[in-house]
Design an enzyme around this catalytic site. Structure first.
Site, PDB file in Angstrom:
ATOM      1  N   ARG A 165       0.184  10.907  10.571  1.00  0.00           N
ATOM      2  CA  ARG A 165      -0.315  11.999   9.736  1.00  0.00           C
ATOM      3  C   ARG A 165      -0.841  13.188  10.524  1.00  0.00           C
ATOM      4  O   ARG A 165      -0.528  14.334  10.213  1.00  0.00           O
ATOM      5  CB  ARG A 165      -1.444  11.445   8.863  1.00  0.00           C
ATOM      6  CG  ARG A 165      -1.970  12.420   7.842  1.00  0.00           C
ATOM      7  CD  ARG A 165      -3.279  11.917   7.242  1.00  0.00           C
ATOM      8  NE  ARG A 165      -3.220  10.557   6.794  1.00  0.00           N
ATOM      9  CZ  ARG A 165      -2.852  10.163   5.576  1.00  0.00           C
ATOM     10  NH1 ARG A 165      -2.512  11.048   4.685  1.00  0.00           N
ATOM     11  NH2 ARG A 165      -2.835   8.881   5.251  1.00  0.00           N
ATOM     12  N   CYS A 197       8.386  12.049 -16.796  1.00  0.00           N
ATOM     13  CA  CYS A 197       7.835  11.480 -18.021  1.00  0.00           C
ATOM     14  C   CYS A 197       6.801  10.413 -17.720  1.00  0.00           C
ATOM     15  O   CYS A 197       7.007   9.224 -17.987  1.00  0.00           O
ATOM     16  CB  CYS A 197       8.970  10.930 -18.871  1.00  0.00           C
ATOM     17  SG  CYS A 197      10.187  12.205 -19.167  1.00  0.00           S
TER      18      CYS A 197
HETATM   19  N1  LLP Z   1       0.857   2.447  12.897  1.00  0.00           N
HETATM   20  C1  LLP Z   1       0.948   1.570  11.877  1.00  0.00           C
HETATM   21  C2  LLP Z   1       1.159   0.162  12.185  1.00  0.00           C
HETATM   22  C3  LLP Z   1       0.832   2.026  10.550  1.00  0.00           C
HETATM   23  O1  LLP Z   1       0.904   1.136   9.558  1.00  0.00           O
HETATM   24  C4  LLP Z   1       0.614   3.395  10.287  1.00  0.00           C
HETATM   25  C5  LLP Z   1       0.486   3.895   8.916  1.00  0.00           C
HETATM   26  C6  LLP Z   1       0.549   4.275  11.374  1.00  0.00           C
HETATM   27  C7  LLP Z   1       0.659   3.769  12.663  1.00  0.00           C
HETATM   28  C8  LLP Z   1       0.334   5.753  11.204  1.00  0.00           C
HETATM   29  O2  LLP Z   1      -0.889   6.034  10.619  1.00  0.00           O
HETATM   30  P1  LLP Z   1      -1.402   7.560  10.479  1.00  0.00           P
HETATM   31  O3  LLP Z   1      -1.652   8.068  11.867  1.00  0.00           O
HETATM   32  O4  LLP Z   1      -0.347   8.313   9.798  1.00  0.00           O
HETATM   33  O5  LLP Z   1      -2.635   7.444   9.677  1.00  0.00           O
HETATM   34  N2  LLP Z   1       1.257   6.761   2.564  1.00  0.00           N
HETATM   35  C9  LLP Z   1      -0.145   6.864   2.904  1.00  0.00           C
HETATM   36  C10 LLP Z   1      -0.427   6.499   4.337  1.00  0.00           C
HETATM   37  C11 LLP Z   1       0.050   5.109   4.704  1.00  0.00           C
HETATM   38  C12 LLP Z   1      -0.137   4.782   6.171  1.00  0.00           C
HETATM   39  C13 LLP Z   1       0.548   3.509   6.513  1.00  0.00           C
HETATM   40  N3  LLP Z   1       0.496   3.137   7.890  1.00  0.00           N
HETATM   41  C14 LLP Z   1      -0.620   8.278   2.557  1.00  0.00           C
HETATM   42  O6  LLP Z   1       0.174   9.082   2.097  1.00  0.00           O
HETATM   43  O7  LLP Z   1      -1.795   8.587   2.719  1.00  0.00           O
END
Ligand code: LLP
Length: 430
Positions: A287, A355
């Site tokens: 992110r 919808c």
């Molecule tokens: N590594 C692993 C093992 C993960 O499961 C994730 C994210 C990341 C790295 C990356 O995390 P980040 O740096 O992006 O926080 N769809 C949700 C977020 C789900 C994150 C899942 N895992 C949202 O839109 O907020």
């Protein structure tokens, strides 16, 4: 910091640009809904993170920044980051294939995920990924058997669940003991010993990832200390634990939230925890690299003012294009592309055409008077926007565009209805 800003348009009125391209121009040429990404912002975010780690950890520490492809799996986005040296954190064969297709060398690809099939594990072995993160005993045994059959000895890390909760929403918290991810500390040690004695596995380290949109360094620090102490214990038993994978999770600055810790503060914390502990480190940011590098550009289809008072603006993007508000009550700043020169603000519900009552981007949001045909941008949509898109309501996936300076390219075209219908076959018994 990002490269979306107001500048005068052709009529002199301020409007939103991405780098040196007017968003209105992209909407005209590519249509809406469309995701627009800024390559300068992607590059900047990666460089800030990398430089902060390099500075805090010194030149000698071996670090791998593996971009979490799930945040935005577009090939051009992955390539923009991999051209700067990023590896890839992947959770499916599809993501591994995307990373490789975008030019990430296999030896910079980490394969994580709570349920990897035999076929996916065999694929990962055949291309020679850098590391497979193991999440359960049965997965460890399955991988061992597949590796023996294929005559391989993959590097594996055991994913620890440090029982630390963190993250911007219950649905994106992964590090608590009752979540499905990883194994307990006790179990991780047992699995590490098992992997270390397995003829076809090369135990190299431990991995963790405790949540996403984390706004406070404290839970991360406590998870990292736990990892360090576990590695120390295992080394005392004679196992050369050489790598710790610290996951991702650092929040991005969304407009409604306090600013997340800076990469410099995060890096300083990591350096503090591992100051006297020589170990290679891997990071899996998603992110924070891509969220503010993208907007979802959409057009008002209709404006519906109820006589009782509520004002609805129905845009041509739906929850199928940007699911985060529906799924996590996530806040995305919304603004008209044209500034509107100080038009008075009114409270609007900004909704999609799907919808479902949940197909709503914002309730009672203060916006200038919006009318049919107006362009609207949903900000900070680069992470988990397009990658979570679907064709619900038989809507084509949004197009994606990458901007670089004064140029832009369609990096995923909107499928045609013919494309969508062609994937299906009428059963021959109908
Ligand atoms: N590594 C692993 C093992 C993960 O499961 C994730 C994210 C990341 C790295 C990356 O995390 P980040 O740096 O992006 O926080 N769809 C949700 C977020 C789900 C994150 C899942 N895992 C949202 O839109 O907020």
């Amino acid at each position: 910091m990002n490269h979306f800003e107001d500048r005068p348009g052709p009529s002199g009125e301020g409007e939103l640009w991405c780098e040196d391209v007017r968003l209105a121009e992209i909407a005209e040429q590519v249509g809406t809904p469309v995701y627009v990404y800024s390559s300068a912002t992607l590059r900047r975010h990666y460089q800030v993170f990398r430089d902060a780690l390099r500075q805090a950890l010194g030149p000698d520490r071996d670090i791998l920044i593996a971009y979490a492809v799930k945040a935005n799996a577009n090939l051009s986005v992955i390539k923009t980051l991999s051209d700067l040296g990023a590896g890839a954190d992947t959770v499916s064969e599809g993501e591994i294939r995307r990373a490789l297709a975008a030019g990430v060398p296999a030896d910079r690809v980490i394969f994580s995920g709570v349920g990897k099939t035999d076929a996916e594990l065999a694929f990962a072995l055949s291309v020679g990924v850098a590391e497979i993160n193991i999440e359960s005993e049965s997965e460890l045994e399955r991988l061992g058997q597949i590796a023996a059959r294929l005559n391989r000895r993959p590097a594996v890390a055991i994913r620890v669940n440090p029982d630390v909760g963190a993250g911007g929403h219950a649905k994106i918290t992964t590090g608590k003991a009752d979540s499905k991810f990883g194994v307990s500390l006790m179990e991780a040690k047992r699995l590490y010993r098992r992997a270390s004695t397995h003829a076809n596995l090369n135990a190299v380290g431990l991995a963790c990832h405790i949540g996403s949109q984390i706004s406070d360094l404290t839970p991360l620090e406590s998870a990292f200390v736990t990892m360090r102490e576990m590695a120390r214990d295992l080394r005392a038993e004679g196992f050369p634990v050489s790598r710790l994978d610290l996951g991702g999770g650092l929040g991005a600055p969304y407009a409604d939230a306090p600013d997340p810790p800076s990469p410099a503060d995060y890096a300083a914390m990591v350096a503090r925890v591992f100051a006297k502990f020589d170990v290679n480190l891997a990071f899996e940011p998603g992110r924070m690299l891509v969220a503010n590098a993208g907007v979802l550009l959409t057009r008002v289809i209709t404006r519906h003012d109820r006589p009782e008072g509520r004002k609805f603006v129905v845009v041509d993007a739906g929850m199928n294009d940007l699911l985060r508000p529906s799924l996590y009550d996530a806040y995305h700043a919304i603004r008209p592309v044209r500034q509107g020169n100080g038009a008075p603000l009114e409270a609007f519900d900004v909704v999609g055409p799907i919808c479902e009552t949940g197909d709503i981007f914002a309730k009672d949001r203060s916006l200038p008077n919006l009318g049919e045909g107006d362009l609207v941008a949903m900000l900070s949509a680069g992470a988990y926007g397009a990658s979570m898109g679907s064709e619900y309501n038989a809507r084509p996936l949004a197009a994606e565009v990458l901007v670089q300076g004064a140029r832009f390219a369609v990096i995923r075209r909107r499928p045609t209805y013919e494309d969508m219908l062609a994937r299906e076959t009428l059963a021959d018994f109908l």
